[in-house]
Design a protein around this motif. Structure first.
Motif, PDB file in Angstrom:
ATOM      1  N   ILE A 286       0.821  -1.215   0.000  1.00 48.55           N
ATOM      2  CA  ILE A 286       0.000   0.000   0.000  1.00 48.55           C
ATOM      3  C   ILE A 286       0.858   1.270   0.000  1.00 48.55           C
ATOM      4  O   ILE A 286       0.448   2.306  -0.522  1.00 48.55           O
ATOM      5  CB  ILE A 286      -0.988  -0.006   1.202  1.00 48.55           C
ATOM      6  CG1 ILE A 286      -1.959   1.161   1.114  1.00 48.55           C
ATOM      7  CG2 ILE A 286      -0.257   0.007   2.517  1.00 48.55           C
ATOM      8  CD1 ILE A 286      -3.092   1.077   2.114  1.00 48.55           C
TER       9      ILE A 286
ATOM     10  N   ALA B 149      -2.591   3.358  -5.274  1.00 44.30           N
ATOM     11  CA  ALA B 149      -3.772   3.276  -6.145  1.00 44.30           C
ATOM     12  C   ALA B 149      -4.090   1.821  -6.475  1.00 44.30           C
ATOM     13  O   ALA B 149      -5.258   1.399  -6.462  1.00 44.30           O
ATOM     14  CB  ALA B 149      -3.531   4.069  -7.423  1.00 44.30           C
TER      15      ALA B 149
ATOM     16  N   LYS C 163      -5.737  -0.218  -3.677  1.00 40.64           N
ATOM     17  CA  LYS C 163      -7.196  -0.056  -3.581  1.00 40.64           C
ATOM     18  C   LYS C 163      -7.915  -1.042  -4.487  1.00 40.64           C
ATOM     19  O   LYS C 163      -8.918  -1.650  -4.108  1.00 40.64           O
ATOM     20  CB  LYS C 163      -7.585   1.365  -3.996  1.00 40.64           C
ATOM     21  CG  LYS C 163      -7.518   2.348  -2.881  1.00 40.64           C
ATOM     22  CD  LYS C 163      -8.457   3.537  -3.193  1.00 40.64           C
ATOM     23  CE  LYS C 163      -8.158   4.653  -2.219  1.00 40.64           C
ATOM     24  NZ  LYS C 163      -7.457   5.787  -2.815  1.00 40.64           N
TER      25      LYS C 163
ATOM     26  N   LYS D 216      -7.551  -4.553  -3.096  1.00 40.88           N
ATOM     27  CA  LYS D 216      -8.408  -4.711  -1.920  1.00 40.88           C
ATOM     28  C   LYS D 216      -9.869  -4.910  -2.348  1.00 40.88           C
ATOM     29  O   LYS D 216     -10.552  -5.808  -1.846  1.00 40.88           O
ATOM     30  CB  LYS D 216      -8.286  -3.463  -1.030  1.00 40.88           C
ATOM     31  CG  LYS D 216      -9.029  -3.584   0.280  1.00 40.88           C
ATOM     32  CD  LYS D 216      -8.704  -2.432   1.211  1.00 40.88           C
ATOM     33  CE  LYS D 216      -9.365  -1.155   0.697  1.00 40.88           C
ATOM     34  NZ  LYS D 216      -9.194  -0.015   1.621  1.00 40.88           N
ATOM     35  N   ALA D 217     -10.317  -4.113  -3.315  1.00 38.10           N
ATOM     36  CA  ALA D 217     -11.708  -4.257  -3.785  1.00 38.10           C
ATOM     37  C   ALA D 217     -11.925  -5.654  -4.369  1.00 38.10           C
ATOM     38  O   ALA D 217     -12.966  -6.287  -4.144  1.00 38.10           O
ATOM     39  CB  ALA D 217     -12.017  -3.193  -4.829  1.00 38.10           C
TER      40      ALA D 217
ATOM     41  N   TRP E 121      -9.729  -0.018 -13.297  1.00 40.97           N
ATOM     42  CA  TRP E 121     -11.058  -0.010 -12.672  1.00 40.97           C
ATOM     43  C   TRP E 121     -12.133  -0.430 -13.671  1.00 40.97           C
ATOM     44  O   TRP E 121     -13.158  -1.001 -13.280  1.00 40.97           O
ATOM     45  CB  TRP E 121     -11.381   1.361 -12.085  1.00 40.97           C
ATOM     46  CG  TRP E 121     -10.735   1.583 -10.745  1.00 40.97           C
ATOM     47  CD1 TRP E 121      -9.730   2.452 -10.465  1.00 40.97           C
ATOM     48  CD2 TRP E 121     -11.036   0.908  -9.507  1.00 40.97           C
ATOM     49  NE1 TRP E 121      -9.379   2.370  -9.124  1.00 40.97           N
ATOM     50  CE2 TRP E 121     -10.170   1.436  -8.513  1.00 40.97           C
ATOM     51  CE3 TRP E 121     -11.946  -0.091  -9.127  1.00 40.97           C
ATOM     52  CZ2 TRP E 121     -10.180   1.015  -7.182  1.00 40.97           C
ATOM     53  CZ3 TRP E 121     -11.961  -0.516  -7.798  1.00 40.97           C
ATOM     54  CH2 TRP E 121     -11.088   0.028  -6.846  1.00 40.97           C
TER      55      TRP E 121
ATOM     56  N   THR F 160      -4.358  -3.170   2.993  1.00 34.72           N
ATOM     57  CA  THR F 160      -5.136  -2.254   3.837  1.00 34.72           C
ATOM     58  C   THR F 160      -4.214  -1.402   4.705  1.00 34.72           C
ATOM     59  O   THR F 160      -4.639  -0.377   5.229  1.00 34.72           O
ATOM     60  CB  THR F 160      -6.070  -3.029   4.800  1.00 34.72           C
ATOM     61  OG1 THR F 160      -5.261  -3.906   5.594  1.00 34.72           O
ATOM     62  CG2 THR F 160      -7.120  -3.823   4.056  1.00 34.72           C
TER      63      THR F 160
END
Ligand code: HAS
Ligand code: CU
Length: 595
Positions: free
Chosen positions: A6, A11, A14, A17-18, A96, A405
């Motif tokens: 992290i 970026a 994230k 993690k999602a 994304w 995290t």
């Protein structure tokens, strides 16, 4: 300041993690459906209607083996590429975008599956994860699957982009091992998904939309298994990646051999697809000869797993000896068994050795007849995808979740109990499933006990087998509860500066020892495609020839079957002619040598 993932890639962390959280939601849902059906099937506790069993089983299968596994592995791959190339993704919006596609696809497929459980919505997709015709699902199910798969294709493109950009800047360097593993796995996946894409887009989706009114079930089954075998390696290869690049580190040592790891992944790329027919030994309409070819290829496909067993255990031994372990087997005691990450992965490997044996039994054309469609097969895949893959993923989460995290793991002891419970639960459940299969207990049914029919057991009894299956199922459910407690506990913790650095294991024998040709991805792709054509073109032609592209006597499209038959003849003639001339050439060469 720590140097966790992290901190290096905020970026990307994230995104990963999602992906992990999405995969865990699927795991939770899959777990709920799993225990419902275990208790139902074994007649220990029933509250659903047996008629709903297929919807429950579909939800269990799809959430576990499609959503949980694949969301997790694309997270691991994103981590692997960014970490080993030491560069950010090319464009985070692109990243994304594929996460979004995969999520949308999942929701679309899940809606009709879950709707099948209520009478209030007129929708269902109780077709199991193999969606064999003539079972038919709501079009939304197939559309969702398509979007999901397209999402994974775009994800692959993301990693290839990173690699191409890196290669421009580092033209003479070897592909770092984790990236090499991601790329070979993805090439295999691109080839494999051609089968399922064709099956859905050309046949199942138009059929469920009512645009065509019949299809050739053997054709769609065969296209499914064209994809269905490689998909099991799509789950396994990320787990192997963890065993190669992480487990040696957790064992306290180094990877025994980077070149051997590369060879293993190249072999998977070459051999994962031309074996799918080993799921169809009992399908009428495929000639024995083609089944024999699939069996032979499957036996060759054992090789990369044997290589893995050797390399990974050798790496563990190296780690144990670094930690002061001695003796032929005494080093085993020096391994960090109290570390849940290590213990979970090692126990997963241990059960996978047993899974390899049941896989070999499945793969034998003659003994497959004994176990096919029985609970044996269910035992087999709970050891493979349910343990080798799932337990590895859960165990390594205890390392990954803090990395993405920035928070320390909530409770390490709970984590250790969790992985051990999974191991014990699976041992009970799969052992009794294998035994139940041997006495002929069928899979995929809410009512395995035929009326007035007694299964004959050599030892024990059917109720003892059922009790063990249910006990196993309950332990697994408990294990999942502990897993989620830890993940949620961690998520609610606070940021820590005390995290281990991001990274993966070094190798004793590194990439410099690996022949350059191993990194020639174009060559391996070409050979893989040729092998697929050899294994599948004739079987597919003969299936279409006999059963029709869209079922017997139906030619809804101007694709003339004659041309397919003609093509088959042409290929056959060309092959015979080549073989003959090769034979003649060999004969004259031989007689030249003899004289
Ligand atoms: Fe399979 C059916 C053959 C591997 C999954 N398989 C299935 C189904 C699933 C599945 C889901 O030939 C059911 C599909 C359905 O719904 O109908 N399978 C094989 C063979 C292998 C194999 C030959 N399967 C897998 C993997 C899966 C998976 C991996 C998921 C991830 N399977 C079959 C066949 C069928 C089948 C038939 C059809 C059956 C039927 O009739 O329907 C091989 O790849 C296995 C090779 C494995 C080994 C083991 C190597 C050992 C290692 C452990 C090292 C130890 C360590 C720990 C690291 C040779 C690598 C050391 C610890 C210390 C403490 C020292
Ligand atoms: Cu298979």
């Amino acid at each position: 300041m720590s140097n966790a993932y992290i901190d290096q890639f905020p970026a990307e962390a994230k995104v990963v993690k999602a992906l992990f959280y999405s995969s865990f939601v699927a795991l939770a849902l899959g777990g709920v459906f799993g225990i419902i059906q275990t208790l139902h099937r074994t007649d220990i506790y029933r509250f659903i209607d047996s008629a709903d069993y297929y919807s429950v089983l579909t939800a269990h299968g799809v959430f576990m083996v499609i959503t949980f596994t694949i969301f997790f592995l694309v997270g691991v791959f994103t981590w692997g590429v960014t970490t080993s190339l030491d560069r950010e993704v090319e464009d985070i919006r692109f990243t994304w975008a594929w996460v979004g596609l995969m999520s949308l696809g999942t929701v679309m497929a899940a809606v009709p599956i879950l709707a099948g459980l209520t009478d209030s919505i007129d929708m269902s997709a109780a077709v199991l994860f193999t969606f064999y015709a003539p079972l038919q699902g709501h079009p939304l199910f197939y559309l969702g699957l398509v979007l999901f798969v397209v999402g994974t294709w775009v994800a692959g493109a993301d990693w290839f982009r990173s690699w191409w950009a890196w290669k421009k800047e580092n033209p003479d360097e070897r592909i770092p091992l984790p990236t090499f593993m991601v790329l070979t796995t993805m090439i295999m996946w691109y080839i494999a998904t051609m089968g399922v894409a064709t099956s859905i887009l050309v046949f199942l989706l138009p059929w469920s939309l009512g645009w065509i009114d019949s299809i050739n079930p053997l054709l769609t089954r065969t296209l499914f298994w064209f994809f269905g075998h490689p998909v099991v390696y799509f789950w396994l290869m990320p787990a192997y990646m963890m065993w190669y690049v992480m487990l040696p580190k957790f064992s306290g040592g180094k990877l025994f051999s980077d070149p051997l790891a590369r060879v293993g992944f190249v072999l998977f790329l070459l051999l994962s697809t031309p074996v799918g027919i080993h799921h169809q030994y009992l399908d009428p309409g495929i000639a024995e000869g083609f089944k024999f070819i699939a069996m032979t290829n499957t036996m060759f496909l054992l090789l990369p797993s044997f290589l893995t067993a050797f390399t990974v255990v050798a790496s563990m031994e190296h780690g144990a000896r670094q930690r002061g372990g001695t003796g032929y087997f005494g080093w085993l005691k020096a391994l960090p068994w109290r570390d849940p990450v290590f213990a979970g992965m090692a126990l997963a490997g241990l059960l996978f050795a047993a899974a390899g044996f049941s896989g070999m039994v499945n793969a034998g054309m003659n003994i497959n007849y004994l176990v096919h469609n029985s609970l044996w097969v269910v035992g087999h895949f709970h050891l493979t995808v349910g343990t080798a893959v799932a337990l590895t993923f859960m165990a390594v989460s205890y390392w990954f979740i803090p990395q993405v995290t920035g928070k320390e793991l909530w409770n390490r002891s709970v984590a250790l109990v969790q992985v051990v419970l999974w191991f014990i639960g699976m041992t009970f459940m799969t052992n009794s499933m294998h035994r139940a299969g041997l006495i002929g207990m069928p899979r995929r049914t809410a009512e395995p006990q035929y009326d007035g029919f007694e299964f004959e057991t050599a030892v024990g009894s059917v109720s003892e087998l059922d009790a063990q299956i249910a006990l196993g199922g309950v332990l697994l459910t408990l294990s999942l509860v502990l897993f989620f407690a830890n993940i949620i506990g961690t998520a609610f913790g606070s940021r820590s500066d005390n995290l281990p650095d991001n990274g993966y294991a070094e190798a004793l024998s590194g990439s410099d020892d690996a022949p350059r040709v191993l990194d020639n991805l174009k060559l391996w792709t070409a050979i893989a495609v040729v092998l697929v054509i050899i294994a599948y073109s004739l079987p597919l032609m003969s299936i279409v020839d006999r059963g029709g592209l869209y079922g017997p006597d139906i030619t809804p499209l101007p694709v003339s079957l004659e041309s397919v038959t003609f093509l088959a003849f042409a290929v056959e003639h060309a092959a015979t002619a080549t073989l003959e001339s090769a034979g003649t050439a060999a004969q004259s060469a031989l007689s030249g040598v003899m004289n």
